[in-house]
Design an enzyme around this catalytic site. Structure first.
Site, PDB file in Angstrom:
ATOM      1  N   ARG A 258     -26.090  11.756  14.273  1.00  0.00           N
ATOM      2  CA  ARG A 258     -24.804  12.307  13.812  1.00  0.00           C
ATOM      3  C   ARG A 258     -23.829  12.541  14.967  1.00  0.00           C
ATOM      4  O   ARG A 258     -22.629  12.656  14.786  1.00  0.00           O
ATOM      5  CB  ARG A 258     -25.126  13.614  13.070  1.00  0.00           C
ATOM      6  CG  ARG A 258     -23.993  14.397  12.606  1.00  0.00           C
ATOM      7  CD  ARG A 258     -24.302  15.367  11.475  1.00  0.00           C
ATOM      8  NE  ARG A 258     -25.593  16.000  11.389  1.00  0.00           N
ATOM      9  CZ  ARG A 258     -26.003  17.041  12.112  1.00  0.00           C
ATOM     10  NH1 ARG A 258     -25.259  17.534  13.061  1.00  0.00           N
ATOM     11  NH2 ARG A 258     -27.185  17.583  11.896  1.00  0.00           N
TER      12      ARG A 258
ATOM     13  N   TYR B 289       0.577  13.858  -0.021  1.00  0.00           N
ATOM     14  CA  TYR B 289      -0.473  13.233  -0.849  1.00  0.00           C
ATOM     15  C   TYR B 289      -1.108  14.317  -1.721  1.00  0.00           C
ATOM     16  O   TYR B 289      -1.526  15.358  -1.205  1.00  0.00           O
ATOM     17  CB  TYR B 289      -1.488  12.598   0.111  1.00  0.00           C
ATOM     18  CG  TYR B 289      -2.716  11.998  -0.494  1.00  0.00           C
ATOM     19  CD1 TYR B 289      -2.640  10.994  -1.454  1.00  0.00           C
ATOM     20  CD2 TYR B 289      -3.978  12.419  -0.072  1.00  0.00           C
ATOM     21  CE1 TYR B 289      -3.783  10.431  -1.980  1.00  0.00           C
ATOM     22  CE2 TYR B 289      -5.134  11.852  -0.590  1.00  0.00           C
ATOM     23  CZ  TYR B 289      -5.029  10.864  -1.555  1.00  0.00           C
ATOM     24  OH  TYR B 289      -6.167  10.307  -2.075  1.00  0.00           O
TER      25      TYR B 289
ATOM     26  N   ASP C 115      -0.064  13.309   8.283  1.00  0.00           N
ATOM     27  CA  ASP C 115      -0.746  12.186   7.646  1.00  0.00           C
ATOM     28  C   ASP C 115       0.108  10.953   7.937  1.00  0.00           C
ATOM     29  O   ASP C 115       1.207  10.804   7.408  1.00  0.00           O
ATOM     30  CB  ASP C 115      -0.869  12.439   6.134  1.00  0.00           C
ATOM     31  CG  ASP C 115      -1.704  11.364   5.439  1.00  0.00           C
ATOM     32  OD1 ASP C 115      -1.728  10.216   5.928  1.00  0.00           O
ATOM     33  OD2 ASP C 115      -2.308  11.670   4.401  1.00  0.00           O
TER      34      ASP C 115
ATOM     35  N   LYS D   6      -7.338   2.575   4.106  1.00  0.00           N
ATOM     36  CA  LYS D   6      -6.175   1.735   3.769  1.00  0.00           C
ATOM     37  C   LYS D   6      -6.063   0.577   4.765  1.00  0.00           C
ATOM     38  O   LYS D   6      -6.827  -0.348   4.701  1.00  0.00           O
ATOM     39  CB  LYS D   6      -4.904   2.601   3.749  1.00  0.00           C
ATOM     40  CG  LYS D   6      -5.052   3.924   3.024  1.00  0.00           C
ATOM     41  CD  LYS D   6      -5.324   3.765   1.541  1.00  0.00           C
ATOM     42  CE  LYS D   6      -5.441   5.110   0.854  1.00  0.00           C
ATOM     43  NZ  LYS D   6      -6.725   5.379   0.227  1.00  0.00           N
TER      44      LYS D   6
HETATM   45  C1  LIG Z   1      -1.336   9.061   2.331  1.00  0.00           C
HETATM   46  C2  LIG Z   1      -2.792   9.159   2.035  1.00  0.00           C
HETATM   47  N1  LIG Z   1      -3.539  10.001   2.749  1.00  0.00           N
HETATM   48  C3  LIG Z   1      -4.859  10.142   2.516  1.00  0.00           C
HETATM   49  C4  LIG Z   1      -5.483   9.412   1.529  1.00  0.00           C
HETATM   50  C5  LIG Z   1      -6.948   9.639   1.266  1.00  0.00           C
HETATM   51  O1  LIG Z   1      -7.716   8.570   1.702  1.00  0.00           O
HETATM   52  P1  LIG Z   1      -9.197   8.306   1.119  1.00  0.00           P
HETATM   53  O2  LIG Z   1      -9.008   7.582  -0.170  1.00  0.00           O
HETATM   54  O3  LIG Z   1      -9.848   7.501   2.168  1.00  0.00           O
HETATM   55  O4  LIG Z   1      -9.830   9.645   0.950  1.00  0.00           O
HETATM   56  C6  LIG Z   1      -4.746   8.524   0.753  1.00  0.00           C
HETATM   57  C7  LIG Z   1      -5.404   7.739  -0.317  1.00  0.00           C
HETATM   58  O5  LIG Z   1      -4.765   7.202  -1.184  1.00  0.00           O
HETATM   59  C8  LIG Z   1      -3.366   8.402   1.000  1.00  0.00           C
HETATM   60  O6  LIG Z   1      -2.581   7.587   0.275  1.00  0.00           O
END
Ligand SMILES: Cc1ncc(COP(=O)(O)O)c(C=O)c1O
Length: 394
Positions: A58, A113, A185, A210
């Protein structure tokens, strides 16, 4: 390391060379995928002292190390290191848990988000952390929302689904003057098109699911930190026992090697289709900060060096049946949430029910598109056919 370049190198070259050490792996270009929990120490003395480059599955393997180095280099100047997480949302959660504690207050963009918001309203609230949502267009006026216990400001640009651009340098200046941290983010732009740590952000989140993964097959997240925040971030992630599976780390590293090429194509095709949609009689507005008509265009132009393939449109008012007919007619756009892969996507969304600091009243049904790596003319032909069928629907 691959051979150390003797001349200064540009980001595209760095993405090919970073985190590689072929001579450590018998000359093979890529690192092996270490499926590892137990690490054996050669002697009792080493075991008792936890001595050695690696200590526990880990805690890191050559696979995680290669990915961490590559991601750190991608984030550029100001990045002291990264933490790897099992999803983008886990990266958001770890960032917030690393920076807040009972009695703290945080400021979060109203356009964030939605699961980030859910984390604030659920886990953070239970822990005694209070959240105030703010208008993402607030800029330096955010100063008036600070309280003596405001610990952090969370930004996301452009906004999730609604694509408002935030003036991050102005917000960061105010936050730092008030002694607060800035958390971002940055999944939409990736560090290739926006470098948060060079613009005053302390911790920058990527949902690697993504664009870094890029092939709709990996769950992964990461947080990049400046020198001040790295120890706290690493300690939080380690203490919570968070780590990423070896195959997902490998896929993330492989995705990273072509990120620049893929992103350039998403950018180019996305903007091309956004411009085409802007001219369509069915479309009221296109929400894409790289369009000159977008209210956030000036900020995007000042701070970002590109755009990804994700944007939204507002349709002129239409029945739900007509919108569903349009979506169902599309052959090249899958209907799925997790974007950033090679394929095009569309979803119908509505932010009305959860916004609290701003009113979401776009004037018609809203669709979010992800423009993939297909030939954009084929995508346009598909959309054209969808619109024709929508016109005929009630
Ligand atoms: C802007 C943004 N941040 C975070 C996430 C979360 O990512 P994950 O699906 O890997 O948890 C997403 C997922 O759609 C997103 O669009």
């Amino acid at each position: 390391m691959a051979k150390t370049p003797k001349n200064p190198i540009k980001p595209d070259t760095r993405m090919v060379t970073s985190g590689r050490n072929p001579q450590a792996y018998h000359g093979y270009v890529n690192p092996p995928v270490y499926h590892a929990s137990t690490l054996l120490y050669p002697t009792a003395e080493d075991q008792v002292a936890h001595r050695g480059r690696y200590q526990y599955g880990r805690r890191g393997t050559p696979t995680s190390e290669a990915l961490e180095i590559a991601l750190t280099e991608l984030e550029g100047e100001g990045c002291a290191g990264v933490a790897l997480l099992p999803s983008g949302l886990a990266a958001v959660a770890a960032t917030l848990l690393a920076t807040t504690g009972s009695g703290d207050h945080i400021l979060v963009a109203d356009s964030v988000y939605r699961p980030t918001r859910n984390f604030c309203e659920g886990v953070l609230k239970r822990m005694g952390v209070q959240t105030t949502y703010y208008d993402p267009l607030i800029g330096a006026d955010i100063a008036s929302l600070f309280k003596p216990n405001t610990r952090a400001v969370f930004v996301e640009a452009p906004g999730s689904q609604s694509f408002e651009m935030q003036d991050i340098p102005s917000i960061a200046k105010v936050a730092h003057d008030k002694g607060a941290l800035v958390l971002m983010d940055n999944t939409w732009a990736t560090p290739l098109y926006f470098r948060p740590l060079e613009k005053g952000v302390d911790l920058s989140i990527q949902a690697g699911t993504k664009y870094i993964g890029g092939h709709a097959d990996v769950m992964f997240g990461c947080v990049a930190a400046n020198a001040k925040m790295l120890p706290r971030l690493k300690d939080t992630v380690y203490t919570m026992g968070l780590c990423v599976g070896p195959d997902d780390m490998y896929l993330a590293l492989r995705g990273l090697r072509t990120l620049s090429l893929r992103l350039a194509r998403h950018y180019q095709s996305g903007l091309y289709i956004a411009r085409w949609l802007e001219q369509r009689p069915e479309v009221l507005r296109v929400l894409h900060p790289a369009l000159e008509s977008d209210p956030g265009h000036k900020i995007w132009q000042r701070d970002f060096s590109g755009a990804s393939g994700l944007f939204s449109i507002v349709l002129k008012p239409r029945s739900q049946t007509a919108v569903y007919t349009f979506m169902n007619e599309l052959q090249l756009f899958g209907m799925g949430f997790s974007w950033g892969g090679f394929e095009s996507l569309v979803i119908l969304f509505d932010c009305t029910e959860y916004r609290t600091a701003t009113k979401w009243a776009p004037g018609g049904p809203t669709l979010r598109f992800h423009i993939g790596l297909e030939d954009p003319e084929d995508l346009i032909a598909d959309l054209e056919r969808g619109f024709a069928v929508m016109q005929a629907a009630k």
